[in-house]
Motif scaffolding. Structure first.
Motif, PDB file in Angstrom:
ATOM      1  N   GLY A 127      41.898  60.482  72.240  1.00  0.00           N
ATOM      2  CA  GLY A 127      42.955  60.126  73.174  1.00  0.00           C
ATOM      3  C   GLY A 127      43.907  59.067  72.667  1.00  0.00           C
ATOM      4  O   GLY A 127      44.766  58.593  73.407  1.00  0.00           O
ATOM      5  N   GLU A 144      57.861  68.669  70.789  1.00  0.00           N
ATOM      6  CA  GLU A 144      56.418  68.540  70.602  1.00  0.00           C
ATOM      7  C   GLU A 144      55.868  69.650  69.713  1.00  0.00           C
ATOM      8  O   GLU A 144      56.104  70.825  69.944  1.00  0.00           O
ATOM      9  CB  GLU A 144      55.724  68.557  71.961  1.00  0.00           C
ATOM     10  CG  GLU A 144      54.328  68.031  71.923  1.00  0.00           C
ATOM     11  CD  GLU A 144      53.848  67.576  73.282  1.00  0.00           C
ATOM     12  OE1 GLU A 144      52.865  66.847  73.334  1.00  0.00           O
ATOM     13  OE2 GLU A 144      54.457  67.951  74.292  1.00  0.00           O
ATOM     14  N   GLN A 148      52.690  55.137  68.268  1.00  0.00           N
ATOM     15  CA  GLN A 148      54.142  55.239  68.431  1.00  0.00           C
ATOM     16  C   GLN A 148      54.781  54.295  67.425  1.00  0.00           C
ATOM     17  O   GLN A 148      54.561  53.090  67.466  1.00  0.00           O
ATOM     18  CB  GLN A 148      54.546  54.849  69.844  1.00  0.00           C
ATOM     19  CG  GLN A 148      56.017  54.987  70.099  1.00  0.00           C
ATOM     20  CD  GLN A 148      56.365  54.750  71.567  1.00  0.00           C
ATOM     21  OE1 GLN A 148      55.490  54.529  72.396  1.00  0.00           O
ATOM     22  NE2 GLN A 148      57.629  54.788  71.871  1.00  0.00           N
ATOM     23  N   GLN A 162      52.431  60.219  67.887  1.00  0.00           N
ATOM     24  CA  GLN A 162      51.286  61.084  67.603  1.00  0.00           C
ATOM     25  C   GLN A 162      50.239  60.849  68.674  1.00  0.00           C
ATOM     26  O   GLN A 162      49.922  59.712  69.000  1.00  0.00           O
ATOM     27  CB  GLN A 162      50.709  60.743  66.226  1.00  0.00           C
ATOM     28  CG  GLN A 162      49.387  61.389  65.919  1.00  0.00           C
ATOM     29  CD  GLN A 162      49.513  62.811  65.449  1.00  0.00           C
ATOM     30  OE1 GLN A 162      50.440  63.151  64.736  1.00  0.00           O
ATOM     31  NE2 GLN A 162      48.588  63.660  65.843  1.00  0.00           N
ATOM     32  N   LYS A 163      49.684  61.944  69.216  1.00  0.00           N
ATOM     33  CA  LYS A 163      48.582  61.858  70.174  1.00  0.00           C
ATOM     34  C   LYS A 163      47.410  62.638  69.607  1.00  0.00           C
ATOM     35  O   LYS A 163      47.540  63.815  69.281  1.00  0.00           O
ATOM     36  CB  LYS A 163      48.985  62.446  71.524  1.00  0.00           C
ATOM     37  CG  LYS A 163      50.067  61.685  72.226  1.00  0.00           C
ATOM     38  CD  LYS A 163      50.427  62.325  73.550  1.00  0.00           C
ATOM     39  CE  LYS A 163      51.598  61.615  74.191  1.00  0.00           C
ATOM     40  NZ  LYS A 163      52.018  62.251  75.439  1.00  0.00           N
ATOM     41  N   TRP A 164      46.256  61.961  69.497  1.00  0.00           N
ATOM     42  CA  TRP A 164      45.056  62.608  69.002  1.00  0.00           C
ATOM     43  C   TRP A 164      44.213  63.057  70.189  1.00  0.00           C
ATOM     44  O   TRP A 164      43.888  62.267  71.071  1.00  0.00           O
ATOM     45  CB  TRP A 164      44.243  61.659  68.134  1.00  0.00           C
ATOM     46  CG  TRP A 164      44.869  61.398  66.801  1.00  0.00           C
ATOM     47  CD1 TRP A 164      44.705  62.129  65.669  1.00  0.00           C
ATOM     48  CD2 TRP A 164      45.758  60.338  66.460  1.00  0.00           C
ATOM     49  NE1 TRP A 164      45.436  61.587  64.638  1.00  0.00           N
ATOM     50  CE2 TRP A 164      46.099  60.487  65.094  1.00  0.00           C
ATOM     51  CE3 TRP A 164      46.326  59.274  67.164  1.00  0.00           C
ATOM     52  CZ2 TRP A 164      46.950  59.618  64.424  1.00  0.00           C
ATOM     53  CZ3 TRP A 164      47.180  58.423  66.502  1.00  0.00           C
ATOM     54  CH2 TRP A 164      47.473  58.587  65.155  1.00  0.00           C
ATOM     55  N   LYS A 165      43.841  64.315  70.204  1.00  0.00           N
ATOM     56  CA  LYS A 165      43.080  64.872  71.328  1.00  0.00           C
ATOM     57  C   LYS A 165      41.648  64.357  71.344  1.00  0.00           C
ATOM     58  O   LYS A 165      41.096  64.079  72.404  1.00  0.00           O
ATOM     59  CB  LYS A 165      43.074  66.398  71.255  1.00  0.00           C
ATOM     60  CG  LYS A 165      42.378  67.030  72.430  1.00  0.00           C
ATOM     61  CD  LYS A 165      42.407  68.525  72.378  1.00  0.00           C
ATOM     62  CE  LYS A 165      41.700  69.083  73.605  1.00  0.00           C
ATOM     63  NZ  LYS A 165      41.639  70.524  73.587  1.00  0.00           N
ATOM     64  N   VAL A 184      46.975  57.086  70.857  1.00  0.00           N
ATOM     65  CA  VAL A 184      48.407  57.353  70.738  1.00  0.00           C
ATOM     66  C   VAL A 184      48.997  56.328  69.779  1.00  0.00           C
ATOM     67  O   VAL A 184      48.774  55.127  69.927  1.00  0.00           O
ATOM     68  CB  VAL A 184      49.117  57.239  72.106  1.00  0.00           C
ATOM     69  CG1 VAL A 184      50.617  57.372  71.951  1.00  0.00           C
ATOM     70  CG2 VAL A 184      48.589  58.266  73.076  1.00  0.00           C
ATOM     71  N   TYR A 222      46.725  53.565  79.322  1.00  0.00           N
ATOM     72  CA  TYR A 222      46.566  53.190  77.923  1.00  0.00           C
ATOM     73  C   TYR A 222      46.596  51.684  77.762  1.00  0.00           C
ATOM     74  O   TYR A 222      47.354  50.997  78.426  1.00  0.00           O
ATOM     75  CB  TYR A 222      47.673  53.824  77.077  1.00  0.00           C
ATOM     76  CG  TYR A 222      47.432  55.289  76.827  1.00  0.00           C
ATOM     77  CD1 TYR A 222      46.670  55.693  75.753  1.00  0.00           C
ATOM     78  CD2 TYR A 222      47.940  56.245  77.679  1.00  0.00           C
ATOM     79  CE1 TYR A 222      46.429  57.034  75.509  1.00  0.00           C
ATOM     80  CE2 TYR A 222      47.700  57.591  77.456  1.00  0.00           C
ATOM     81  CZ  TYR A 222      46.946  57.978  76.360  1.00  0.00           C
ATOM     82  OH  TYR A 222      46.695  59.308  76.145  1.00  0.00           O
ATOM     83  N   TYR A 225      52.517  65.948  68.209  1.00  0.00           N
ATOM     84  CA  TYR A 225      53.458  65.017  67.584  1.00  0.00           C
ATOM     85  C   TYR A 225      54.863  65.347  68.051  1.00  0.00           C
ATOM     86  O   TYR A 225      55.267  66.502  68.063  1.00  0.00           O
ATOM     87  CB  TYR A 225      53.390  65.108  66.056  1.00  0.00           C
ATOM     88  CG  TYR A 225      54.409  64.243  65.353  1.00  0.00           C
ATOM     89  CD1 TYR A 225      54.226  62.872  65.239  1.00  0.00           C
ATOM     90  CD2 TYR A 225      55.569  64.797  64.825  1.00  0.00           C
ATOM     91  CE1 TYR A 225      55.166  62.074  64.608  1.00  0.00           C
ATOM     92  CE2 TYR A 225      56.512  63.998  64.189  1.00  0.00           C
ATOM     93  CZ  TYR A 225      56.307  62.646  64.084  1.00  0.00           C
ATOM     94  OH  TYR A 225      57.224  61.852  63.464  1.00  0.00           O
ATOM     95  N   ASP A 241      45.902  68.073  68.577  1.00  0.00           N
ATOM     96  CA  ASP A 241      46.753  66.895  68.400  1.00  0.00           C
ATOM     97  C   ASP A 241      48.217  67.299  68.597  1.00  0.00           C
ATOM     98  O   ASP A 241      48.583  68.448  68.359  1.00  0.00           O
ATOM     99  CB  ASP A 241      46.589  66.312  66.995  1.00  0.00           C
ATOM    100  CG  ASP A 241      45.186  65.785  66.733  1.00  0.00           C
ATOM    101  OD1 ASP A 241      44.398  65.677  67.687  1.00  0.00           O
ATOM    102  OD2 ASP A 241      44.883  65.487  65.567  1.00  0.00           O
TER     103      ASP A 241
END
Length: 164
Positions: free
Chosen positions: A59, A29, A63, A53-56, A61, A86, A38, A36
């Motif tokens: 929220g 990670e 993949q 990738q996860k964007w703060k 995601v 999700y 990745y 964010d």
């Protein structure tokens, strides 16, 4: 005559540190300054290959496949719902960080579009399933129905009264 070795030229420490900081191959990670994250493969310090990738901020995601830092290939985009789980929003092909090719966009539990995308918009052949039961199947251009198509209504336009 004695043989002497020449002293090795010492590199500055920053050269080794810079080499270690280069991202190539699979990485654990990685955190960005904005929060964010990745996890995945890298090439020349850019996301390249398979990754998550996860964007703060929202929220979201993603993949799937990456190419030189942009979504490119097959991937799935999901957003958090009210129960902290999700829900899938888009599943399909990407090119240059935009929806492109065949994909399915889920607008709601009973409303979704399946078909062709270009430059992030519905373009080409597609089928839209509406929440009220209507279905439009046909051509799309720049995100709107355009050209030949067929709209199948779920209910008679006159209601449920028998024809006389």
């Amino acid at each position: 005559m004695p043989l002497t070795k020449a002293p090795k030229g010492s590199e500055p420490l920053w050269v080794k540190w810079d080499q270690k900081a280069q991202k190539n191959g699979l990485r654990h990670e990685i955190y960005a300054v904005n929060g964010d994250t990745y996890i995945g493969e890298w090439k020349d310090n850019k996301k390249h290959g398979k990754g998550i990738q996860k964007w703060k901020k929202n929220g979201a995601v993603y993949q799937g496949d990456w190419k030189f830092g942009k979504r490119d290939g097959y991937g799935t985009l999901s957003l958090p719902d009210t129960e902290n789980k999700y829900k899938k929003v888009y599943s399909g092909w990407w090119k240059n960080d935009k929806k492109c090719g065949y994909g399915i966009w889920y607008y709601g539990p009973q409303e979704y579009f399946e078909g062709e995308w270009e430059d992030g918009l519905r373009s080409g052949w597609g089928r839209m399933y509406y929440a009220n039961g209507d279905i439009y199947e046909g051509q799309w251009l720049l995100g709107k129905r355009d050209g030949e198509g067929m709209l199948r209504l779920s209910k008679s336009p006159r209601g449920s009264a028998p024809l006389q």
